[in-house]
Design an enzyme around this catalytic site. Structure first.
Site, PDB file in Angstrom:
ATOM      1  N   HIS A 145       0.834  -1.189   0.000  1.00  0.00           N
ATOM      2  CA  HIS A 145       0.000   0.000   0.000  1.00  0.00           C
ATOM      3  C   HIS A 145       0.880   1.254   0.000  1.00  0.00           C
ATOM      4  O   HIS A 145       2.104   1.177   0.140  1.00  0.00           O
ATOM      5  CB  HIS A 145      -0.931  -0.008   1.211  1.00  0.00           C
ATOM      6  CG  HIS A 145      -1.988  -1.066   1.152  1.00  0.00           C
ATOM      7  ND1 HIS A 145      -2.969  -1.201   2.100  1.00  0.00           N
ATOM      8  CD2 HIS A 145      -2.218  -2.058   0.244  1.00  0.00           C
ATOM      9  CE1 HIS A 145      -3.758  -2.205   1.802  1.00  0.00           C
ATOM     10  NE2 HIS A 145      -3.320  -2.750   0.674  1.00  0.00           N
ATOM     11  N   GLU A 167       1.373   3.651   2.133  1.00  0.00           N
ATOM     12  CA  GLU A 167       2.162   3.934   3.335  1.00  0.00           C
ATOM     13  C   GLU A 167       3.450   3.107   3.349  1.00  0.00           C
ATOM     14  O   GLU A 167       4.514   3.612   3.725  1.00  0.00           O
ATOM     15  CB  GLU A 167       1.338   3.638   4.591  1.00  0.00           C
ATOM     16  CG  GLU A 167       0.077   4.486   4.712  1.00  0.00           C
ATOM     17  CD  GLU A 167      -1.147   3.823   4.097  1.00  0.00           C
ATOM     18  OE1 GLU A 167      -2.247   4.075   4.585  1.00  0.00           O
ATOM     19  OE2 GLU A 167      -0.992   3.060   3.104  1.00  0.00           O
ATOM     20  N   THR A 220     -26.352   8.096 -31.947  1.00  0.00           N
ATOM     21  CA  THR A 220     -25.218   7.208 -31.720  1.00  0.00           C
ATOM     22  C   THR A 220     -24.996   6.226 -32.868  1.00  0.00           C
ATOM     23  O   THR A 220     -23.940   5.595 -32.942  1.00  0.00           O
ATOM     24  CB  THR A 220     -25.413   6.403 -30.425  1.00  0.00           C
ATOM     25  OG1 THR A 220     -26.608   5.621 -30.530  1.00  0.00           O
ATOM     26  CG2 THR A 220     -25.529   7.340 -29.215  1.00  0.00           C
ATOM     27  N   ALA A 221     -25.969   6.074 -33.737  1.00  0.00           N
ATOM     28  CA  ALA A 221     -25.843   5.186 -34.904  1.00  0.00           C
ATOM     29  C   ALA A 221     -26.934   5.539 -35.901  1.00  0.00           C
ATOM     30  O   ALA A 221     -28.023   5.983 -35.519  1.00  0.00           O
ATOM     31  CB  ALA A 221     -25.964   3.723 -34.491  1.00  0.00           C
ATOM     32  N   SER A 229     -22.069   3.206 -37.186  1.00  0.00           N
ATOM     33  CA  SER A 229     -21.732   4.040 -36.028  1.00  0.00           C
ATOM     34  C   SER A 229     -20.242   4.354 -35.952  1.00  0.00           C
ATOM     35  O   SER A 229     -19.827   5.125 -35.087  1.00  0.00           O
ATOM     36  CB  SER A 229     -22.155   3.338 -34.735  1.00  0.00           C
ATOM     37  OG  SER A 229     -21.462   2.108 -34.577  1.00  0.00           O
ATOM     38  N   TRP A 247     -16.998   5.988 -37.775  1.00  0.00           N
ATOM     39  CA  TRP A 247     -16.801   6.561 -36.457  1.00  0.00           C
ATOM     40  C   TRP A 247     -17.493   7.910 -36.413  1.00  0.00           C
ATOM     41  O   TRP A 247     -17.326   8.727 -37.326  1.00  0.00           O
ATOM     42  CB  TRP A 247     -15.320   6.734 -36.131  1.00  0.00           C
ATOM     43  CG  TRP A 247     -14.548   5.447 -36.127  1.00  0.00           C
ATOM     44  CD1 TRP A 247     -13.758   4.960 -37.103  1.00  0.00           C
ATOM     45  CD2 TRP A 247     -14.492   4.481 -35.072  1.00  0.00           C
ATOM     46  NE1 TRP A 247     -13.205   3.771 -36.742  1.00  0.00           N
ATOM     47  CE2 TRP A 247     -13.651   3.456 -35.488  1.00  0.00           C
ATOM     48  CE3 TRP A 247     -15.096   4.411 -33.819  1.00  0.00           C
ATOM     49  CZ2 TRP A 247     -13.384   2.354 -34.679  1.00  0.00           C
ATOM     50  CZ3 TRP A 247     -14.828   3.331 -33.033  1.00  0.00           C
ATOM     51  CH2 TRP A 247     -13.977   2.313 -33.464  1.00  0.00           C
ATOM     52  N   LEU A 294     -13.297  -4.629 -27.128  1.00  0.00           N
ATOM     53  CA  LEU A 294     -13.604  -3.943 -25.874  1.00  0.00           C
ATOM     54  C   LEU A 294     -12.507  -4.122 -24.827  1.00  0.00           C
ATOM     55  O   LEU A 294     -12.770  -4.430 -23.663  1.00  0.00           O
ATOM     56  CB  LEU A 294     -14.958  -4.396 -25.322  1.00  0.00           C
ATOM     57  CG  LEU A 294     -16.180  -3.834 -26.066  1.00  0.00           C
ATOM     58  CD1 LEU A 294     -17.467  -4.466 -25.546  1.00  0.00           C
ATOM     59  CD2 LEU A 294     -16.242  -2.316 -25.943  1.00  0.00           C
ATOM     60  N   ARG A 343      -6.383  -0.508 -25.679  1.00  0.00           N
ATOM     61  CA  ARG A 343      -5.292  -0.599 -26.648  1.00  0.00           C
ATOM     62  C   ARG A 343      -4.623   0.743 -26.919  1.00  0.00           C
ATOM     63  O   ARG A 343      -3.464   0.782 -27.321  1.00  0.00           O
ATOM     64  CB  ARG A 343      -5.818  -1.147 -27.987  1.00  0.00           C
ATOM     65  CG  ARG A 343      -6.460  -2.504 -27.886  1.00  0.00           C
ATOM     66  CD  ARG A 343      -6.911  -3.034 -29.254  1.00  0.00           C
ATOM     67  NE  ARG A 343      -7.856  -2.151 -29.930  1.00  0.00           N
ATOM     68  CZ  ARG A 343      -9.151  -2.118 -29.663  1.00  0.00           C
ATOM     69  NH1 ARG A 343      -9.656  -2.885 -28.698  1.00  0.00           N
ATOM     70  NH2 ARG A 343      -9.956  -1.312 -30.317  1.00  0.00           N
ATOM     71  N   GLY A 397     -25.355  -0.739 -26.541  1.00  0.00           N
ATOM     72  CA  GLY A 397     -26.292  -0.123 -27.453  1.00  0.00           C
ATOM     73  C   GLY A 397     -27.462   0.514 -26.719  1.00  0.00           C
ATOM     74  O   GLY A 397     -27.572   0.445 -25.491  1.00  0.00           O
TER      75      GLY A 397
END
Length: 372
Positions: A50, A52, A164-165, A171, A173, A207, A210, A298
């Site tokens: 930790h 400390e 969003t799409a 979607s 980019w 997902l 990277r 979604g």
């Protein structure tokens, strides 16, 4: 005003943001009576030292004694034997005379016991400096300890008019590379990323993180009521935990066995209507030590989570373009009265490249337990 050593401790805690989960992000700075630095450090990966302990080791490596010194730490020193020994005992044994801490640790295994043991040993304890910063940095940890569930952040990338799409599903980019890179930083700080089977089947996303350096990959959680996740899905490429929540009760089927062979852990939590019980899922993730849950899903899953009142904040990247129709953030019925709108607060608004990043927090969502 936050003392300079505490400000430095906060900076050390921020440096630990990607590595400590499920432990809190903590920084510690030790100074002598004149305020000179003796040692400093931040919490390491779970199972490691930790903050400390790192600060005490740093002082030792410099050949400096900490006897009679002050330790500035962004969270109460722990008082229990977990993956490591109690930090309060280490501070006492080292001869620390004073501890200045931002907040009490809400972990029931600590919960003021660290402060009590320090005071019992004659160590002066001050609590409060830097409390707001420590609270924000560890909101997920506090949520899990005080509410029993993760802090849920739903990320969307949309046009300025909230699309969003497109209706045909396109979607990628809507936002620019800078926003996508920034989104990976938010992924990296989470304990787990949550998505739905619709996103898995339509986009076959990895997902994972990277775009930035990270010492660990967050776990992945898939809401898959009918167990449709393909065993060859790209999400299995990363080395990490994968949890698939389903309403399918037969977890010995060929499909279930194939997914288990890919490393997925299958959890059956039906809601009685053929869907995953998302409230039960969030509680289960809390028991699995998930602090921050980052949602990239979604509009249907977003809607289910929003209807259940589980989304604490929205992380919205808005592109300077208009798409004039298509899918929105969440597929919910239109309201008939403005008075029924969900109240939100702008927590932060910042430019990220050519896009805008807006952090919207549900009003009152960040005040719970004794901090309400």
């Amino acid at each position: 005003m936050v003392p300079e050593p505490m400000a430095r401790a906060q900076a050390l805690a921020r440096q630990a943001i990607y590595r400590t989960s499920p432990n809190p992000r903590v920084g510690c700075v030790i100074t002598d009576a004149q305020g000179h630095l003796l040692g400093e450090g931040g919490t390491q990966r779970a199972g490691g030292p930790h903050a400390e302990i790192m600060a005490l080791r740093d002082a030792q490596s410099r050949g400096l004694s900490v006897r009679g010194a002050t330790a500035y730490v962004t969270l109460e020193p722990c008082a229990h034997h977990g993956r490591t020994g109690p930090c309060c005992d280490a501070l006492i044994e080292a001869g620390i005379a004073r501890v200045v801490a931002s907040l009490e640790d809400p972990n029931p295994q600590v919960g003021g016991q660290g402060f009590a043991r320090l005071r019992a040993a004659g160590v002066a304890v001050d609590i409060g400096p830097g409390a707001q910063e420590a609270w924000e940095l560890n909101l997920g940890f506090f949520s899990r300890m005080l509410r029993g569930r993760p802090w849920m952040r739903a990320k969307v990338a949309a046009s300025l008019d909230g699309v969003t799409a497109l209706d045909n599903g396109q979607s990628q980019w809507i936002t620019a590379p800078d926003a996508r890179r920034d989104g990976h930083a938010w992924r990296a700080r989470a304990c787990a990323i949550l998505t739905g089977i619709g996103t898995v089947l339509s986009d076959d996303p990895r997902l994972d993180v990277r775009e930035i350096e990270t010492p660990r990959q967050p776990a992945l959680v898939v809401v898959d009521s009918r167990l449709q996740t393909p065993p060859g899905a790209a999400l299995f490429a990363a080395q990490r935990k994968v949890f698939i929540y389903t309403a399918v009760t037969d977890l010995e089927s060929d499909r279930a066995r194939a997914l288990a062979a890919c490393g997925a852990q299958l959890i059956c939590l039906p809601d009685g209507q053929g869907q995953v019980d998302v409230r039960a899922m969030i509680d289960d993730l809390g028991r699995r030590e998930i602090n921050e849950l980052h949602v990239e899903a979604g509009h249907r899953l977003n809607a289910a989570l929003a209807r259940a009142g589980l989304i604490d904040e929205w992380l919205a990247y808005l592109a300077p373009k208009l798409l004039w129709g298509g899918a929105g953030w969440a597929h919910l019925p239109s309201l008939e009265r403005l008075a029924d709108a969900q109240p939100m607060a702008f927590h932060s608004v910042e430019s990220v490249g050519c896009d805008l990043r807006v952090l919207l927090r549900q009003q009152g969502a960040d005040r719970f337990g004794p901090y309400a």
